[in-house]
Design a protein around this motif. Structure first.
Motif, mmCIF file in Angstrom:
data_model
loop_
_atom_site.group_PDB
_atom_site.id
_atom_site.type_symbol
_atom_site.label_atom_id
_atom_site.label_comp_id
_atom_site.label_asym_id
_atom_site.label_seq_id
_atom_site.Cartn_x
_atom_site.Cartn_y
_atom_site.Cartn_z
ATOM 1 N N GLN A 1 0.836 -1.206 0.000
ATOM 2 C CA GLN A 1 0.000 0.000 0.000
ATOM 3 C C GLN A 1 0.867 1.251 0.000
ATOM 4 O OE1 GLN A 1 -3.700 0.518 1.878
ATOM 5 N NE2 GLN A 1 -4.214 -0.805 0.150
ATOM 6 N N LYS A 2 1.918 1.216 0.785
ATOM 7 C CA LYS A 2 2.843 2.349 0.824
ATOM 8 C C LYS A 2 3.447 2.600 -0.549
ATOM 9 C CE LYS A 2 6.974 1.797 1.569
ATOM 10 N NZ LYS A 2 8.212 1.637 0.787
ATOM 11 N N GLN B 1 12.888 8.122 -0.512
ATOM 12 C CA GLN B 1 14.036 8.039 0.393
ATOM 13 C C GLN B 1 13.717 8.490 1.815
ATOM 14 O OE1 GLN B 1 18.088 8.764 -1.336
ATOM 15 N NE2 GLN B 1 16.905 9.882 -2.868
ATOM 16 N N TYR B 2 12.438 8.661 2.087
ATOM 17 C CA TYR B 2 12.044 8.916 3.468
ATOM 18 C C TYR B 2 12.141 7.615 4.261
ATOM 19 C CZ TYR B 2 10.243 13.704 3.114
ATOM 20 O OH TYR B 2 10.119 15.063 2.984
ATOM 21 N N SER B 3 12.284 7.729 5.552
ATOM 22 C CA SER B 3 12.330 6.559 6.421
ATOM 23 C C SER B 3 11.093 5.690 6.204
ATOM 24 C CB SER B 3 12.399 7.011 7.884
ATOM 25 O OG SER B 3 12.008 6.002 8.759
ATOM 26 N N GLU B 4 11.310 4.391 5.982
ATOM 27 C CA GLU B 4 10.212 3.449 5.730
ATOM 28 C C GLU B 4 9.169 3.499 6.839
ATOM 29 O OE1 GLU B 4 8.325 -0.131 4.003
ATOM 30 O OE2 GLU B 4 9.940 1.088 3.192
ATOM 31 N N SER B 5 9.614 3.440 8.083
ATOM 32 C CA SER B 5 8.663 3.420 9.199
ATOM 33 C C SER B 5 7.902 4.738 9.309
ATOM 34 C CB SER B 5 9.398 3.119 10.513
ATOM 35 O OG SER B 5 10.399 4.092 10.766
ATOM 36 N N ARG C 1 3.844 5.079 8.888
ATOM 37 C CA ARG C 1 3.119 5.610 10.041
ATOM 38 C C ARG C 1 2.300 6.839 9.666
ATOM 39 N NH1 ARG C 1 7.131 5.554 13.080
ATOM 40 N NH2 ARG C 1 7.829 7.711 12.848
ATOM 41 N N ARG C 2 2.892 7.750 8.877
ATOM 42 C CA ARG C 2 2.183 8.961 8.493
ATOM 43 C C ARG C 2 0.996 8.649 7.572
ATOM 44 N NH1 ARG C 2 1.853 12.829 11.398
ATOM 45 N NH2 ARG C 2 1.269 14.133 9.619
ATOM 46 N N ILE C 3 1.191 7.736 6.613
ATOM 47 C CA ILE C 3 0.093 7.379 5.719
ATOM 48 C C ILE C 3 -1.041 6.743 6.505
ATOM 49 C CG2 ILE C 3 -0.608 5.946 3.763
ATOM 50 C CD1 ILE C 3 2.246 6.285 2.664
ATOM 51 N N LEU D 1 15.728 15.635 9.644
ATOM 52 C CA LEU D 1 16.473 14.502 9.099
ATOM 53 C C LEU D 1 16.007 13.160 9.659
ATOM 54 C CD1 LEU D 1 20.168 15.792 9.023
ATOM 55 C CD2 LEU D 1 18.455 15.853 7.213
ATOM 56 N N ILE D 2 15.402 13.157 10.822
ATOM 57 C CA ILE D 2 14.951 11.895 11.433
ATOM 58 C C ILE D 2 13.903 11.189 10.577
ATOM 59 C CG2 ILE D 2 15.495 12.458 13.827
ATOM 60 C CD1 ILE D 2 12.621 13.393 14.190
ATOM 61 N N TYR D 3 13.299 11.915 9.635
ATOM 62 C CA TYR D 3 12.282 11.303 8.779
ATOM 63 C C TYR D 3 12.868 10.742 7.486
ATOM 64 C CZ TYR D 3 9.259 13.726 12.027
ATOM 65 O OH TYR D 3 8.655 14.168 13.180
ATOM 66 N N PHE D 4 14.197 10.893 7.295
ATOM 67 C CA PHE D 4 14.835 10.453 6.061
ATOM 68 C C PHE D 4 15.684 9.211 6.301
ATOM 69 C CE2 PHE D 4 15.115 15.266 5.058
ATOM 70 C CZ PHE D 4 13.766 15.300 4.750
ATOM 71 N N ASN D 5 15.862 8.417 5.247
ATOM 72 C CA ASN D 5 16.746 7.267 5.371
ATOM 73 C C ASN D 5 18.206 7.732 5.309
ATOM 74 O OD1 ASN D 5 17.535 7.556 2.660
ATOM 75 N ND2 ASN D 5 16.145 5.979 1.922
ATOM 76 N N PRO D 6 19.156 6.858 5.655
ATOM 77 C CA PRO D 6 20.572 7.280 5.711
ATOM 78 C C PRO D 6 21.090 7.867 4.403
ATOM 79 C CG PRO D 6 20.301 5.194 6.853
ATOM 80 C CD PRO D 6 18.988 5.485 6.197
ATOM 81 N N GLN D 7 20.664 7.311 3.273
ATOM 82 C CA GLN D 7 21.149 7.816 1.989
ATOM 83 C C GLN D 7 20.707 9.254 1.746
ATOM 84 O OE1 GLN D 7 19.520 4.800 2.357
ATOM 85 N NE2 GLN D 7 21.424 3.613 2.318
ATOM 86 N N LEU D 8 19.454 9.545 2.070
ATOM 87 C CA LEU D 8 18.957 10.900 1.876
ATOM 88 C C LEU D 8 19.586 11.862 2.882
ATOM 89 C CD1 LEU D 8 17.177 12.795 0.309
ATOM 90 C CD2 LEU D 8 15.236 12.137 1.741
ATOM 91 N N GLN D 9 19.800 11.408 4.120
ATOM 92 C CA GLN D 9 20.492 12.248 5.091
ATOM 93 C C GLN D 9 21.874 12.633 4.583
ATOM 94 O OE1 GLN D 9 20.426 11.212 9.266
ATOM 95 N NE2 GLN D 9 18.529 10.056 9.045
ATOM 96 N N ASN D 10 22.588 11.664 4.030
ATOM 97 C CA ASN D 10 23.915 11.924 3.481
ATOM 98 C C ASN D 10 23.851 12.978 2.374
ATOM 99 O OD1 ASN D 10 26.805 11.324 2.768
ATOM 100 N ND2 ASN D 10 25.821 10.573 0.901
#
Length: 282
Positions: A18-19, A36-40, A44-46, A226-235
């Protein structure tokens, strides 16, 4: 017509399928890339959106968005987390006061970027501290956010009176010299902050995943984003911040954020661990 079935997500949020379905729609139809946002965080937001709107699944939500005059903004306003307040984390603002005093002795102008500024409470807090240190005239502050609706709220200079009591306490803890009453006028249940605080402030819609709005900043503040992004996007985003900072410039993150995922993290030294303040050294 029957009312839609209320959606009650479990603690694991909606399914990956669904996501992925919604993210594909957003990317193809609305030109929003949240891949590239954090999966969790995304799931959760959706789930929260579906529950609030009482939609049984993503298909109903997509149909709803298709019926909106501006589906992109409707989605962004619901999806983005806009938890903000004036002088949130007073210790950081105490550190900021010391930092700007130091920079004032080195520079004629202090150029600041508040990335993910939401409805403007953080920028207003910065402006008040700059004014109380007699430095507002030496500063230029750019506030950017993904949401045009949030930026409109920031530009209105208007906030709820009921929140001011909480803000007042944090302001005092941050080292405020007067009272917030000095800076606003009453307007019914609202307060409107004075125009002179905004002479050095500008706002611009900007997606952190795209081209930065400007460069040559002395301070970039991006707290609790940044806490909402995955490591690649944070980088990637920290790399953009680094490129936009002057040599010796400062990057400020949220207290639970760091540059751990930045591949060139030796470009910074941490000068205030409790407030995640970093100085660019190369």
């Amino acid at each position: 017509m029957n009312d839609p079935v209320a959606y009650h997500p479990n603690k694991n949020s909606i399914s990956v399928e669904q996501k992925d379905q919604l993210l594909s729609y957003l990317n193809d139809k609305l030109e929003i890339d949240f891949s590239q946002y954090s999966e969790s965080s995304v799931r959760r937001r959706i789930s929260k959106i579906l529950m609030e709107l009482k939609f049984s699944d993503v298909n109903e939500y997509i149909k709803y968005l298709d019926q909106q005059p501006n589906p992109r903004e409707v989605f962004i306003e619901k999806f983005t987390v806009n938890v903000t307040e004036m002088f949130r984390d007073p210790f950081f603002y105490s550190c900021f006061g010391r930092l700007i005093q130091q920079l004032a002795g080195e520079k004629n102008q202090i150029k600041i970027w508040s990335a993910g500024c939401s409805s403007g409470e953080e920028i207003l807090s910065l402006a008040i501290l700059l004014k109380e240190n007699n430095l507002l005239h030496k500063a230029s502050i750019l506030g950017t956010d993904l949401s045009a609706a949030m930026l409109d709220k920031a530009k209105s200079k208007t906030y709820k009176q009921r929140h001011i009591t909480i803000y007042e306490e944090s302001y005092k803890e941050a080292g405020g010299k007067f009272s917030l009453e000095k800076y606003y006028s009453q307007d019914g249940e609202n307060v409107i902050f004075h125009d002179d605080l905004y002479h050095s402030i500008s706002f611009m819609e900007n997606d952190l995943m795209t081209t930065p709005p400007a460069s040559d900043f002395d301070i970039i503040i991006c707290r609790n984003v940044l806490i909402y992004f995955n490591p690649q996007l944070q980088n990637s985003i920290i790399g953009k911040f680094c490129a936009c900072l002057n040599d010796g410039g400062h990057l400020v993150l949220g207290s639970k954020e760091s540059i751990i995922f930045f591949e060139d993290r030796n470009a910074f030294v941490e000068i205030e661990p409790e407030s995640s303040i970093y100085k660019k050294v190369k």
